[in-house]
Scaffold this motif. Structure first.
Motif, PDB file in Angstrom:
ATOM      1  N   UNK A 106      -0.843   7.162   0.633  1.00 56.58           N
ATOM      2  CA  UNK A 106      -1.071   6.427  -0.616  1.00 56.58           C
ATOM      3  C   UNK A 106      -2.449   5.801  -0.599  1.00 56.58           C
ATOM      4  N   UNK A 107      -2.884   5.287  -1.761  1.00 62.03           N
ATOM      5  CA  UNK A 107      -4.202   4.650  -1.813  1.00 62.03           C
ATOM      6  C   UNK A 107      -4.125   3.226  -1.264  1.00 62.03           C
ATOM      7  N   UNK A 108      -5.287   2.598  -1.095  1.00 57.43           N
ATOM      8  CA  UNK A 108      -5.360   1.296  -0.433  1.00 57.43           C
ATOM      9  C   UNK A 108      -4.626   0.213  -1.212  1.00 57.43           C
ATOM     10  N   UNK A 109      -4.553   0.336  -2.534  1.00 50.33           N
ATOM     11  CA  UNK A 109      -3.846  -0.672  -3.322  1.00 50.33           C
ATOM     12  C   UNK A 109      -2.374  -0.719  -2.942  1.00 50.33           C
ATOM     13  N   UNK A 110      -1.767   0.433  -2.742  1.00 49.14           N
ATOM     14  CA  UNK A 110      -0.352   0.492  -2.365  1.00 49.14           C
ATOM     15  C   UNK A 110      -0.169  -0.022  -0.936  1.00 49.14           C
ATOM     16  N   UNK A 111      -1.105   0.322  -0.063  1.00 48.07           N
ATOM     17  CA  UNK A 111      -1.027  -0.173   1.314  1.00 48.07           C
ATOM     18  C   UNK A 111      -1.081  -1.692   1.322  1.00 48.07           C
ATOM     19  N   UNK A 112      -1.944  -2.246   0.498  1.00 48.72           N
ATOM     20  CA  UNK A 112      -2.035  -3.707   0.395  1.00 48.72           C
ATOM     21  C   UNK A 112      -0.751  -4.308  -0.150  1.00 48.72           C
ATOM     22  N   UNK A 113      -0.158  -3.670  -1.152  1.00 47.82           N
ATOM     23  CA  UNK A 113       1.099  -4.168  -1.722  1.00 47.82           C
ATOM     24  C   UNK A 113       2.215  -4.142  -0.679  1.00 47.82           C
ATOM     25  N   UNK A 114       2.265  -3.082   0.100  1.00 48.73           N
ATOM     26  CA  UNK A 114       3.289  -3.001   1.155  1.00 48.73           C
ATOM     27  C   UNK A 114       3.094  -4.115   2.175  1.00 48.73           C
ATOM     28  N   UNK A 115       1.861  -4.423   2.505  1.00 52.49           N
ATOM     29  CA  UNK A 115       1.590  -5.452   3.514  1.00 52.49           C
ATOM     30  C   UNK A 115       2.038  -6.838   3.051  1.00 52.49           C
TER      31      UNK A 115
END
Length: 773
Positions: free
Chosen positions: A117-126
């Motif tokens: 996934x893109x970084x925005x989704x990675x940030x949301x997961x974090x």
């Protein structure tokens, strides 16, 4: 006034800013530093969640029948993973259509999700609290061992078999690994090779039919049948199981065993996610846990890091009785250096293998310990070595070659495990490991002058000795049944073989009342058995009949053990059981004291929080041994009935069990106001409190009891027995030894350790680590 208000306002703003920065840092820190946060494309990551789903599954599977253990365990892991990962999956699923998520794959063998996934989704997961860490989906390498051409071997065994005494096992004992299956995660297998074709579990020799569903997985291509482009997997399988006879001039370590395989490597590379997929498939090949192999060979590894990405997978495999074996790794360009052993071979719960030459010296390429996971640098890694140079093997296109590498050494140990498993099908992974180590011939050289060491480990296993050792008694015993009720029965059979005048029955699923009964069991010696609320199982009833008691005490009110149980005892055994209980758990503890002392004076009591039962379990054996009542409280203040009891019996000293978070200072002050002196035994947690109790009250002991300190029902029924034979009750975790336990154990006299419960209460490798300290 305005200045004051402004100051308060400014302080609030600064405080909120600090909280926001702190929260952002926490989310930022969840994302591994090697992940490119400026990437404009899809990031390939593994998202790990907080909860250890292996521990959450303990209670649900502890009552499983042995034959259902694998299925129940997998089902429980699936359930726990689905529950834990629900919000993450929803976030990912909702963003598939937007294009922010390319793909995702949830796992159950470890609490993780593979995400692209893109970084925005990675940030949301974090930002989700249940997410603990996000790692890059790293590469894993398989060392492609050196190959030199070789004419077809003659069928004679090589130096490797002679040095390990493998040929003697087959000749003298008639053991060849029959009935055992070894799984291989590798580059695939050329299944048509005559040395190994008949050994593939998916091939029916008699009919010629193939059934690859539960015997082959291809994560690299879409081959329906086993295939291999690089010879590595083919060679590894052949060293372990190649069959003797006219169709196979090559003889493996366990030619009677079968193989299954998962192709996870393209060329010599793969990713962590691919390996996890292969590992999960091995737990339930084709979706069927009953088809899982007995041993899994892993002739691959990654960097020498302390990333625990594979730890839960090893726990899962071992929890259902699978032994994993790992290669220590090869140093290609130079002599291997200390601390170079590869991950996951470096994990402290794995069996890892180095390589030796035909002169029994450590191969220069064989990677060494200590492990990156061991800050003390005391844990031996690798544990064993095996022949890893000039070894005959099969290669693709019906060829043969001589090969070298720790990859080549590893299947020798996997094959030996198959021989041992045939000799004792019930042998646990830990018992197999321990027998191999006990059989090992120590090896040393100028660099490693003492054994064991970080190059050769404990040495080269003697297969003949190891196979024989697997049947012998060990330095510990494990007392367990298929569930908590039958574990209590096994304890009763062992420690009351001639019967007992008294039997105590308490609830198997609501056992608080039983926590205070140790002094009663001192007065009326007898075992503790567990009951359902409204029924006694045939097994429990049969044990009561064997014991032939004159007295039966039911501990607890009708909310925990119903009248029906008393009626069954009256009908089946003509015994009128006596119930001891109170309106609550506190009064039950008072009434038990009344029963024990019959209004005679006693000077000392143990004060325990009735809602933190583990402290009562820790003190129960001592309470029986010292004949001291256990009084339950709410941890905050003394019930009026408890005060009356303490005054009535003339109590002058109270030993408070637990720290101030368990028994508050105010309660201790109440005791002092009654002219009762107090002392406190309390550690930083339940494990430390248990140790402090043992250190105070147990002078010497040769036979400690070891129990799970999280799910402690087995310790409940064993507590009075520990008191009877004056043995300490030591609490540990399923897969971890708490701080201080090793040191305490090292001070005990030599004797036999008693492990309470099965491998889902305390794992075999935990026991192995404990007894080898």
């Amino acid at each position: 006034m305005k200045k004051t208000l402004f100051g308060i306002f400014l302080a609030v703003i600064l405080s909120l800013s600090t909280l926001i920065v702190s929260a952002n840092n926490e989310e930022y820190n969840k994302i591994s530093l090697d992940i490119d946060r400026n990437s404009k494309g899809y990031l390939d990551v593994l998202v790990y969640l907080n909860e250890n789903i292996h521990l959450s599954g303990d209670i649900a599977i502890r009552d499983s029948e042995p034959e259902n253990l694998g299925t129940d365990y997998v089902n429980e892991l699936r359930r726990a993973a689905n529950s834990n990962q629900e919000r993450c999956i929803k976030l990912l699923k909702d963003n598939l259509e937007t294009g922010k998520v390319k793909e995702y794959s949830p796992f159950f063998i470890t609490n993780a999700i593979h995400v692209k996934a893109d970084i925005d989704i990675i940030n949301e997961l974090s930002k989700l609290p249940e997410v603990s860490k996000i790692y890059k989906n790293d590469n894993v390498e398989m060392e492609l061992s050196s190959i030199s051409s070789l004419s077809t071997p003659s069928g004679e065994t090589g130096w490797n078999h002679h040095e390990m005494k493998i040929d003697r096992v087959k000749h003298d004992l008639g053991i060849d690994g029959s009935g055992i299956t070894i799984g291989f995660i590798d580059s695939g297998v050329d299944w048509t090779h005559p040395a190994i074709k008949n050994k593939w579990r998916g091939y029916n020799i008699e009919t010629g039919e193939v059934n690859p569903e539960d015997s082959w997985l291809d994560l690299v291509g879409d081959s329906k049948l086993p295939t291999d482009e690089y010879s590595h997997g083919t060679a590894i399988v052949s060293i372990a199981v190649a069959g003797s006879g006219e169709n196979s001039p090559l003889v493996g370590v366990a030619p009677g065993a079968k193989w299954i395989a998962a192709r996870a490597f393209a060329d010599k590379n793969t990713t962590n996610a691919n390996i996890i997929k292969a590992a999960e498939w091995m737990l339930a090949p084709g979706g069927d846990p009953n088809k899982a192999p007995d041993i899994i060979n892993n002739s691959w590894g990654g960097e020498s890091s302390a990333n625990p990405w594979f730890k839960d997978i090893v726990v899962a495999w071992k929890s259902v009785g699978i032994l994993p074996v790992f290669a220590a790794g090869n140093s290609v360009d130079s002599v291997a250096k200390p601390g170079s052993i590869e991950n996951p071979a470096s994990l402290l719960n794995t069996l890892s293998v180095g390589a030796i030459d035909d002169d029994l010296k450590l191969a220069k390429f064989s990677k060494r310990g200590p492990s990156a996971f061991d800050s003390s640098e005391k844990i031996i890694k690798p544990e064993l070595v095996a022949p890893g140079n000039n070894i005959r093997a099969a290669i693709i296109n019906n060829g043969y070659a001589k090969m070298y590498g720790t990859s080549i050494a590893t299947p020798h140990i996997s094959g030996l495990a198959a021989l041992m498993k045939q000799h004792n099908p019930n042998a646990s992974p830990m018992k197999i490991e321990k027998a191999m180590i006990a059989s090992a011939v120590p090896l040393t050289d100028g660099e490693y002058p003492e054994s064991p060491n970080m190059g050769y480990g404990y040495g080269l296993p003697d297969a003949y000795k190891a196979v024989n050792l697997i049947k012998e008694n060990d330095s510990y015993i494990r007392i367990s049944g298929k569930n908590r009720f039958e574990t209590a029965i096994e304890l009763s059979k062992k420690y009351y073989p001639e019967g007992a005048n008294t039997v105590f029955i308490t609830a198997g699923h609501a056992y608080t009342d039983a926590l205070v009964m140790s002094p009663l069991s001192n007065k009326y010696d007898g075992p503790v058995l567990l009951s359902e609320k409204d029924n006694l199982s045939e097994e429990v009833l049969s044990e009561i009949k064997r014991l032939s008691p004159d007295n039966i005490f039911i501990i607890g009110g009708e909310n925990t053990i119903g009248q029906r149980v008393i009626d069954i005892l009256s009908e089946e055994m003509s015994i009128n059981a006596e119930r001891i209980y109170g309106k609550n758990r506190y009064i039950t503890s008072v009434n038990i004291a009344d029963k024990v002392y019959e209004h005679n004076k006693f000077s000392e009591v143990f004060i325990v929080n009735g809602y933190k039962e583990i402290d009562a379990i820790s003190i129960s054996g001592i309470a029986k041994q010292k004949n001291i009542p256990v009084i339950l409280t709410d941890g905050k203040s003394l019930d009026s009935d408890i005060k009356s009891t303490l005054m009535k019996y003339g109590v002058s000293n109270a030993v408070i069990i637990g720290g101030e978070s368990t028994i508050e200072i105010g309660l201790a002050d109440e005791l002092k106001s009654m002219d009762i002196s107090t002392e406190r035994i309390g550690g930083s947690d339940r494990f430390q409190t248990s140790l402090l109790i043992n250190q105070k009250y147990i002078d010497t002991s040769k036979n400690p009891f070891i129990a799970n300190g999280i799910n402690a029902v087995d310790a409940l029924t064993a507590g009075p027995i520990a008191g009877k034979i004056k043995s300490p009750m030591i609490l540990i975790k399923k897969d971890e030894i708490p701080e201080g336990v090793r040191e305490y154990m090292s001070g005990l006299g030599a004797g036999k350790i008693t492990i309470l419960g099965g491998i889902n209460s305390i794992m075999d490798e935990t026991v192995f680590e404990l007894i080898n300290w």
